[in-house]
Design a protein around this motif. Sequence first.
Motif, PDB file in Angstrom:
ATOM      1  N   GLU A   1       0.809  -1.222   0.000  1.00 41.70           N
ATOM      2  CA  GLU A   1       0.000   0.000   0.000  1.00 41.70           C
ATOM      3  C   GLU A   1       0.847   1.279   0.000  1.00 41.70           C
ATOM      4  O   GLU A   1       0.304   2.381   0.066  1.00 41.70           O
ATOM      5  N   GLY A   2       2.172   1.127  -0.006  1.00 38.65           N
ATOM      6  CA  GLY A   2       3.051   2.297  -0.047  1.00 38.65           C
ATOM      7  C   GLY A   2       3.210   3.000   1.293  1.00 38.65           C
ATOM      8  O   GLY A   2       3.707   4.122   1.355  1.00 38.65           O
ATOM      9  N   GLN A   3       2.775   2.346   2.389  1.00 42.71           N
ATOM     10  CA  GLN A   3       2.912   2.948   3.724  1.00 42.71           C
ATOM     11  C   GLN A   3       4.294   2.713   4.319  1.00 42.71           C
ATOM     12  O   GLN A   3       4.679   3.329   5.295  1.00 42.71           O
ATOM     13  N   ARG A   4       5.039   1.785   3.746  1.00 42.81           N
ATOM     14  CA  ARG A   4       6.383   1.441   4.245  1.00 42.81           C
ATOM     15  C   ARG A   4       7.290   1.214   3.041  1.00 42.81           C
ATOM     16  O   ARG A   4       6.874   0.606   2.048  1.00 42.81           O
ATOM     17  N   GLU A   5       8.528   1.669   3.162  1.00 41.50           N
ATOM     18  CA  GLU A   5       9.501   1.463   2.081  1.00 41.50           C
ATOM     19  C   GLU A   5      10.105   0.065   2.196  1.00 41.50           C
ATOM     20  O   GLU A   5      10.372  -0.406   3.304  1.00 41.50           O
ATOM     21  N   PRO A   6      10.342  -0.622   1.062  1.00 37.22           N
ATOM     22  CA  PRO A   6      11.033  -1.923   1.150  1.00 37.22           C
ATOM     23  C   PRO A   6      12.473  -1.734   1.605  1.00 37.22           C
ATOM     24  O   PRO A   6      13.011  -0.627   1.540  1.00 37.22           O
ATOM     25  N   HIS A   7      13.093  -2.808   2.059  1.00 39.95           N
ATOM     26  CA  HIS A   7      14.473  -2.716   2.547  1.00 39.95           C
ATOM     27  C   HIS A   7      15.458  -2.608   1.392  1.00 39.95           C
ATOM     28  O   HIS A   7      15.233  -3.162   0.315  1.00 39.95           O
ATOM     29  N   ASP A   8      16.556  -1.917   1.648  1.00 42.57           N
ATOM     30  CA  ASP A   8      17.665  -1.861   0.700  1.00 42.57           C
ATOM     31  C   ASP A   8      18.583  -3.044   1.014  1.00 42.57           C
ATOM     32  O   ASP A   8      19.285  -3.049   2.028  1.00 42.57           O
ATOM     33  N   LYS A   9      18.592  -4.046   0.147  1.00 42.54           N
ATOM     34  CA  LYS A   9      19.375  -5.264   0.410  1.00 42.54           C
ATOM     35  C   LYS A   9      20.887  -5.012   0.367  1.00 42.54           C
ATOM     36  O   LYS A   9      21.659  -5.824   0.865  1.00 42.54           O
ATOM     37  N   ASP A  10      21.286  -3.901  -0.240  1.00 40.27           N
ATOM     38  CA  ASP A  10      22.715  -3.591  -0.338  1.00 40.27           C
ATOM     39  C   ASP A  10      23.221  -2.763   0.844  1.00 40.27           C
ATOM     40  O   ASP A  10      24.411  -2.492   0.943  1.00 40.27           O
TER      41      ASP A  10
END
Length: 522
Positions: free
Chosen positions: A348-357
């Motif tokens: 829903e765009g309420q949280r940013e996904p994690h940066d795996k790098d």
Amino acid sequence: MKNKTWGLVDSFFDKYDIVDHHIKSYNDFVENRIQKIIDITEPITIENEKGNYTLRTGKIKIEKPFTKEADGSKSMIYPTEARLRNLNYSAHMYLEMALHDNNSDEEEELEEVYIGELPLMLKSSICHLHGLTDKELMEKGEDPKDPGGYFIVNGSERAVVTMEEIAPNKIILERIDEPEDRHAKAIVTSIKSGFRARITLEYKKPRKSGVFLRISFPYVPGEIPLVILLRALGLSTDQEIITKISDDFNFQMYIADDIQVSEKDLKLDSELMAEMTNEEREEYLRMAAIKYIGNRVAKGMTEEYRIKRAEDVIDRYLLPHMGIESDKRYDKAIYLAEMTEMLLQVIEGQREPHDKDHYTNKRLRVSGDLMEDLFRVAFSSLTRDMSYQLERSLSRGKELSIKQAVRSDVLTENIKHAIATGNWVGGRAGVSQLLDRVSYMATLSHLRRVVSPLTRSQPHFEARDLHPTQFGKICPNETPEGPNCGLVKNLALMCKISEGFEEEEDQKLVNIIRDMDVEMID
């Protein structure tokens, strides 16, 4: 300024060694982790009409390297001799064992049995070179400036390179950009005493009528609906599943849709459920979910075995870092519920996904961690072989002997072959490499190398880029050209890898903080 800078470098290396991360990790493996692997391994039990026996294990003893000559004599072996004579520089392991007859009340005394050889890291705590002065090292034919931190197998010097991986026991959220559909994943690599279980929760719009949220974990073929797994873990009622996941109405509607669709898979008897009490209905739903999983993991077996196998798979292979006891199922259900809410927030765009790098989301596995994986698999091969040898002796009517049942070359060859070839457990290749002796700098560089598991044939532009969080940890200049660029890295000069610790110590830290009257926010 230059004098001050090099003074800082000198004082750093007065305290730490350039390959400390390998040596300290290997020391911990030898002193603690080997014993832990042996202690958690299930005891061998042999049952047939001729007897009922259990093999108990005790403490392991590791002797410093020696070699047996052709005339049967034993002599201490040093690394220089191992290199020149193409021998293995390895320690000999003895394990306390006793075969207990379950029909007898007498306890058999533990006896030391030789179980095999363990390749030895130079300059580690059980190496002959440990603690020697420069003069003593030269007398033994060694270069006093040689840092150690590598192995000698069949006379060849082999370095185990540090492997980079996604942080274990941590939820990593990932959004997959697709033109039409919203698609996201939540991944946890759960590690318990070295055993690794990857749990993947995926949100994807089904092509036909089906569930949005599906989960996969080891020993369960394919994916199963999340709500079915939550029922099997103890969240039996629809209301309990919905409210534990989220208070957000939109998210609750997603779950409600999944519950309706998944009920068809469970093949519930609505008439029978109508006559049940609330408690009976909850147990009926829980058992229906367990039977559904049982049909996946033990298809074609009896119902009793399918249920037992399903419960065993849930306890052992679903989030094992939370515990493998049956009373941990509810805790696992809450963990998955929170993981689901995080995934829906990404959708829903309420949280940013994690940066795996980002280096917060990465961990480095050094020699001790990699040797732990190798020893676990090798020791399980040894216990299987011992079980076979004992069963064969029992069926032939021979007297059971532990020393005859232990074939030490099973453990030795498993470990030696992996280090000699670089082909590690889990299908990884190139974990151990021939030590680079082109120059002294090349040797030091090789022992501080960090390798990413990503395939070299794919672009992986973001993974190859220099990430800001690598500052002070990874050298920004030293990386090869070509397909390995950015995937093979080297530690910065003054980078020190901190050592991980067990959950028990983590809890001690939490208790100390609580005692300091610091407010804990969940």
